[in-house]
Scaffold this active site. Structure first.
Site, PDB file in Angstrom:
ATOM      1  N   VAL A  23       2.383   2.412   3.373  1.00  0.00           N
ATOM      2  CA  VAL A  23       3.214   1.574   4.037  1.00  0.00           C
ATOM      3  C   VAL A  23       4.337   1.164   3.186  1.00  0.00           C
ATOM      4  O   VAL A  23       5.296   1.491   3.463  1.00  0.00           O
ATOM      5  CB  VAL A  23       2.472   0.335   4.775  1.00  0.00           C
ATOM      6  N   CYS A  24       4.023   0.495   2.146  1.00  0.00           N
ATOM      7  CA  CYS A  24       5.061  -0.127   1.390  1.00  0.00           C
ATOM      8  C   CYS A  24       5.657   0.590   0.324  1.00  0.00           C
ATOM      9  O   CYS A  24       6.586   0.405  -0.043  1.00  0.00           O
ATOM     10  CB  CYS A  24       4.401  -1.466   0.564  1.00  0.00           C
ATOM     11  N   THR A  25       5.010   1.815   0.002  1.00  0.00           N
ATOM     12  CA  THR A  25       5.599   2.832  -0.736  1.00  0.00           C
ATOM     13  C   THR A  25       6.332   3.796  -0.211  1.00  0.00           C
ATOM     14  O   THR A  25       7.432   4.150  -0.528  1.00  0.00           O
ATOM     15  CB  THR A  25       4.558   3.444  -1.677  1.00  0.00           C
TER      16      THR A  25
ATOM     17  N   THR B 133       0.973  -1.158  -0.047  1.00  0.00           N
ATOM     18  CA  THR B 133       0.212   0.073  -0.018  1.00  0.00           C
ATOM     19  C   THR B 133       0.965   1.182  -0.147  1.00  0.00           C
ATOM     20  O   THR B 133       2.008   1.212   0.397  1.00  0.00           O
ATOM     21  CB  THR B 133      -0.914   0.085   1.126  1.00  0.00           C
TER      22      THR B 133
END
Length: 193
Positions: free
Chosen positions: A116-118, A113
């Protein structure tokens, strides 16, 4: 326009486009996000843009990467960086080495997401002196608010926030060029024009 991202100076990072993780997104529809991510992958394959795929804990709730990525980018899929739960992909030594090995200082990022992940790898890339464009519509967050906050945070840190269509136009610069004609075909296919 100066300082353009193109196939000769840029690399693409596709972070955690996993079935489970994508199912947690509420800021954009699953189908739209998937379409944009696959358009990026097809574009990278078409114009020879170095691409790194990564996933986190595929055997858990996050699930496997989109199966289409294996067909579009088979070598990159086989060489994907399998992270064991590390949130910031740039904190994974294998991922960080793969990014450095591209030799590119202009990095295009799409992830799931965004909140979070980006956001964390983008902040790290910026701290390390990379120029970064975040393709916001090839990712998303659990809520529109979460997505907006992550995009603002990345923009304020120096990232350019863009869309799939806008990025492909920048990579093309001229629809009659070799890269441009390939990218135009992907846009027509993706948007049904």
């Amino acid at each position: 326009m100066q300082n353009v991202f193109n196939s000769k100076n840029s690399a693409l990072l596709l972070i955690d486009h996993q079935i489970g993780t994508m199912g947690w997104v509420g800021s954009i529809s699953f189908d739209e996000m998937k379409k944009h991510a696959l358009m990026l992958a097809k574009s990278a394959a078409a114009i020879g843009l170095p691409t790194i795929l990564t996933s986190s804990m595929e055997e858990n709730a996050q699930g496997p990467l989109l199966a289409e990525l294996k067909d579009i980018l088979p070598t990159e899929f086989e060489n994907r960086i399998l992270r064991a739960g590390i949130v910031n992909a740039m904190s994974d030594p294998n991922f960080a080495k793969a990014v450095e090995a591209t030799g590119r200082k202009k990095i295009i990022v799409a992830g799931v997401t965004n909140d979070v992940c980006t956001v964390y790898p983008v902040l790290t890339l910026l701290e390390q002196g990379y120029e970064v464009q975040v393709v916001a519509d090839a990712g998303g967050s659990p809520s529109k608010f979460a997505d907006e906050m992550s995009l603002i945070r990345m923009r304020d840190a120096g990232a350019v926030i863009t869309s799939t269509n806008q990025l492909l136009a920048e990579l093309a610069q001229d629809w009659s060029s070799e890269d441009g004609s390939k990218l135009l075909g992907i846009i027509v296919e993706g948007f049904g024009a």
